[in-house]
Design a protein around this motif. Structure first.
Motif, PDB file in Angstrom:
ATOM      1  N   ASN A 472       2.290   7.079 -31.619  1.00  0.00           N
ATOM      2  CA  ASN A 472       2.729   8.025 -32.663  1.00  0.00           C
ATOM      3  C   ASN A 472       3.090   7.362 -33.984  1.00  0.00           C
ATOM      4  O   ASN A 472       3.346   8.042 -34.961  1.00  0.00           O
ATOM      5  N   HIS A 473       3.125   6.015 -34.038  1.00  0.00           N
ATOM      6  CA  HIS A 473       3.370   5.316 -35.306  1.00  0.00           C
ATOM      7  C   HIS A 473       2.134   4.477 -35.605  1.00  0.00           C
ATOM      8  O   HIS A 473       1.873   3.496 -34.892  1.00  0.00           O
ATOM      9  N   PHE A 481       1.190   0.938 -28.629  1.00  0.00           N
ATOM     10  CA  PHE A 481       2.232  -0.101 -28.606  1.00  0.00           C
ATOM     11  C   PHE A 481       3.193   0.236 -27.483  1.00  0.00           C
ATOM     12  O   PHE A 481       3.200   1.363 -26.974  1.00  0.00           O
ATOM     13  N   ASN A 483       6.878   0.842 -26.149  1.00  0.00           N
ATOM     14  CA  ASN A 483       8.219   1.304 -26.518  1.00  0.00           C
ATOM     15  C   ASN A 483       9.091   1.178 -25.282  1.00  0.00           C
ATOM     16  O   ASN A 483       8.932   1.915 -24.321  1.00  0.00           O
ATOM     17  N   ASN A 486      16.005   1.313 -24.867  1.00  0.00           N
ATOM     18  CA  ASN A 486      16.907   0.568 -25.765  1.00  0.00           C
ATOM     19  C   ASN A 486      18.100   0.024 -24.996  1.00  0.00           C
ATOM     20  O   ASN A 486      19.178   0.618 -24.968  1.00  0.00           O
ATOM     21  N   ARG A 518      16.920  -6.541 -33.724  1.00  0.00           N
ATOM     22  CA  ARG A 518      16.735  -6.363 -32.279  1.00  0.00           C
ATOM     23  C   ARG A 518      16.337  -7.714 -31.681  1.00  0.00           C
ATOM     24  O   ARG A 518      15.164  -7.948 -31.329  1.00  0.00           O
ATOM     25  N   TRP A 541       8.872   2.541 -38.675  1.00  0.00           N
ATOM     26  CA  TRP A 541       8.214   2.304 -37.377  1.00  0.00           C
ATOM     27  C   TRP A 541       6.721   2.030 -37.554  1.00  0.00           C
ATOM     28  O   TRP A 541       6.068   1.537 -36.635  1.00  0.00           O
ATOM     29  N   ASN A 572       9.499  -2.005 -31.100  1.00  0.00           N
ATOM     30  CA  ASN A 572       8.187  -1.604 -30.577  1.00  0.00           C
ATOM     31  C   ASN A 572       7.260  -2.817 -30.684  1.00  0.00           C
ATOM     32  O   ASN A 572       7.193  -3.463 -31.742  1.00  0.00           O
TER      33      ASN A 572
HETATM   34  C1  GCU Z   1      12.196   6.108 -32.227  1.00  0.00           C
HETATM   35  C2  GCU Z   1      10.752   5.671 -32.392  1.00  0.00           C
HETATM   36  C3  GCU Z   1      10.307   4.879 -31.182  1.00  0.00           C
HETATM   37  C4  GCU Z   1      11.243   3.700 -30.974  1.00  0.00           C
HETATM   38  C5  GCU Z   1      12.649   4.214 -30.800  1.00  0.00           C
HETATM   39  C6  GCU Z   1      13.685   3.079 -30.659  1.00  0.00           C
HETATM   40  O1  GCU Z   1      12.306   7.020 -31.152  1.00  0.00           O
HETATM   41  O2  GCU Z   1       9.908   6.805 -32.566  1.00  0.00           O
HETATM   42  O3  GCU Z   1       8.979   4.432 -31.389  1.00  0.00           O
HETATM   43  O4  GCU Z   1      10.879   2.963 -29.845  1.00  0.00           O
HETATM   44  O5  GCU Z   1      13.012   4.981 -31.931  1.00  0.00           O
HETATM   45  O6  GCU Z   1      14.722   3.157 -31.285  1.00  0.00           O
HETATM   46  O7  GCU Z   1      13.456   2.152 -29.892  1.00  0.00           O
END
Ligand code: GCU
Ligand code: CA
Length: 579
Positions: A472-473, A481, A483, A486, A518, A541, A572
């Motif tokens: 989506n990015h 990619f 994801n 967290n 991160r 993103w 990501n």
């Molecule tokens: C958003 C984003 C994700 C990302 C996520 C994050 O949701 O769309 O691509 O992984 O933030 O904070 O890790």
């Protein structure tokens, strides 16, 4: 892959011209002129009845194998010949039963519809039909003094009844005396019959150096038949006469049979069909005969015993080595097994287009290391890539088999691909080495130049449970990619091949659309090489950015892992590039 025979003429002509030019460049001996019958510009691919069907072919069995060649998908990979070998004929107490012109009669009990009908059936499936004969003229033809079709001559005018030809079935074959009018015409009449029946490939068996007049007569006869018939000589041909075989025929068996004749059936038929010793005995002859192979004429190492699993007498490792040698040597690929009982593993081996492309490149490899059980074979393809095969031909103990680029005439770095798996095998400036199980092989494509770096997508790696592959990015490479959740401990882990121990540059492509770092630990083979490495904000993103570091890699497979060290989690991750 698309079989080469469907290529346009110009493309094929260009491809064909290259191996000879290359051979001259690297100082290989120039092969004697090849047959100019215009056939077998690449080694034949298909199936032969001898290994499995053996002495009991029937119309129904051959049709079933032809059906299976299509339904297995192997036809679409280029396996198109269906070759009926010996034992389609009928014997009486005096040898072969003959037709009105002294040629072998077909056994009507086993082939009730006749050979033409069988060839038609095979052709209707988009396949080609191969057939079988041995030199000479049958004793029954001489006894009956049959006429030579279309001539005033008869069998007794042309037979030399003082000498018997080699024959493995009904025997009682006399030599033909080619100084006699009618002898060539007799062979012509037989070739004409085969052409009328739709034969596309003829194996002439029992051929030795004493049969050179017959080999010549059959070459003339096949050409005169007006039908393109690929011309194969068998078996155990004398290498001293290699220039003659090459001039007259499209392939020649370099040794006796690959079959072990050690099965439980009569005459040693049935499984096992072969043995590892029968395969390893071909390495030496493939090396000796290498200079004589090229477009139009090939060294035939005999049938491929792949298709029915371990029961053929070879382990999976040994079967892969078997196909690797046949591919490297540019031998015809004529499957000998039961196509109606193919295993999934073996079908995948036979259908590996990367292996087939090595076989069909028109170049026979040379053995460059013979430290048996360690062997290395190499060839240079028309496009400039080198193909290298490493073997452990032993039956116990691992072996580390190595090659240096100078041994294959290459200077500078190269990018490697493992051709059995299709996976990248990294890059090397100096050479390649692999530790191989007994009977195992490694086949690699060596492309000169560093090729930049090798990319490993994150979506092809392993990652923390609960991760998703997102798209989506925009701006990512590959299909998306990764994801990860967290949380501290979130990771992505790549397997990276390196042919040698070396220092490599790792480039991680990532996006971090937040305003906080991160950080991640980067580890190689379990050791942290960069603790808490910063993966800072990238603005959005879609703001893909590189992080680069230099790490040591060991020879073989390396595990590279990035692990989030804070509750912010990992960014990501798009991919890892290894340079
Ligand atoms: C958003 C984003 C994700 C990302 C996520 C994050 O949701 O769309 O691509 O992984 O933030 O904070 O890790
Ligand atoms: Ca995330």
């Amino acid at each position: 892959m698309r079989p080469l025979r469907t290529m346009g003429h110009t493309a094929l002509a260009t491809l064909l011209a290259l191996p000879l030019i290359l051979a001259a460049q690297v100082g290989s001996p120039q092969p004697a002129a090849a047959s100019d019958n215009g056939l077998a510009l690449r080694p034949a691919m298909g199936w032969s009845s001898w290994s499995f069907v053996r002495r009991w072919p029937t119309e129904a069995k051959i049709k079933a194998q032809a059906d299976a060649l299509v339904s297995s998908g192997l036809k679409d990979h280029g396996y198109v010949y269906v070759n009926l070998d010996d034992f389609y004929q009928k014997c009486d107490a005096n040898g072969f039963v003959v037709d009105q012109y002294g040629r072998w009669a077909v056994d009507q009990a086993t082939f009730p519809s006749g050979i033409k009908a069988l060839a038609d059936y095979i052709h209707a499936k988009g396949l080609k039909f191969g057939f079988y004969v041995t030199p000479g003229i049958a004793k029954n033809a001489v006894t009956q003094n049959t006429p030579v079709e279309g001539t005033p001559y008869r069998a007794r005018d042309i037979a030399d009844t003082t000498r018997q030809e080699k024959n493995y079935n009904c025997k009682n074959m006399y030599y033909l005396d080619y100084s006699k009018p009618g002898a060539q015409e007799f062979v012509n009449s037989w070739a004409r019959q085969f052409a009328d029946w739709g034969v596309d490939y003829l194996k002439i068996d029992g051929v030795g150096s004493h049969d050179i007049p017959d080999v010549r007569a059959w070459d003339k006869a096949l050409r005169a038949s007006g039908r393109p018939i690929t011309y194969a000589l068998s078996n155990n041909l004398n290498i001293a006469d290699a220039p003659t075989w090459r001039q007259l025929a499209n392939s020649w068996r370099t040794q006796g049979d690959v079959e072990c004749y050690c099965g439980p059936g009569s005459n040693g038929s049935g499984f096992p069909l072969t043995s590892w010793a029968k395969i390893t005995s071909r390495f030496g002859s493939a090396s000796a005969w290498q200079p004589y192979a090229g477009p139009g004429g090939w060294n035939d190492l005999d049938s491929l015993q792949i298709g029915n699993g371990d029961q053929v007498g070879l382990t999976a490792d040994q079967r892969r080595s078997h196909l690797t040698l046949w591919a490297m040597a540019a031998s015809p690929l004529l499957i000998g097994t039961d196509l109606t009982a193919l295993t999934a593993t073996d079908t995948a081996m036979l259908a590996n287009d990367r292996l087939i492309a090595v076989n069909q490149d028109g170049v026979a490899a040379r053995r460059i290391v013979d430290a048996t059980p360690r062997q290395v074979w190499a060839k240079r393809q028309p496009g400039g890539d080198h193909i290298v095969a490493l073997f452990n031909t032993g039956t116990s103990g691992n072996q580390t088999v190595s090659v240096t680029w100078s041994q294959i005439g290459l200077t500078g770095p190269a990018t490697l691909t493992d051709l059995w798996s299709g996976q990248s095998a990294g890059q090397s400036a100096t050479g390649f080495s692999a530790t191989l199980r007994p009977g195992e092989t490694r086949l690699i494509r060596v492309t000169p130049g560093s090729g930049g770096s090798v990319r490993y997508e994150a979506e092809g790696a392993r990652y923390t449970a609960g991760s998703t592959v997102d798209s989506n990015h925009g701006g990512f490479s590959g299909t998306g990619f990764v994801n990860t959740p967290n949380a501290a401990g979130a990771y992505v882990e790549w397997s990276v091949a390196s042919p040698v121990a070396r220092t490599a540059t790792l480039t991680f492509r990532y996006a971090n659309g937040t305003t906080a770092d991160r950080p991640m630990d980067v580890s190689v083979n379990g050791s942290v090489v960069a603790a808490g490495r910063s993966f800072g904000p990238t603005g959005a993103w879609t703001g893909w950015t590189d992080v680069t570091l230099t790490v040591p890699l060991t020879a073989g497979t390396n595990t590279i892992r990035t692990t989030a060290t804070t509750g912010n989690g990992a960014p990501n991750l798009d991919h890892l590039e290894v340079g």
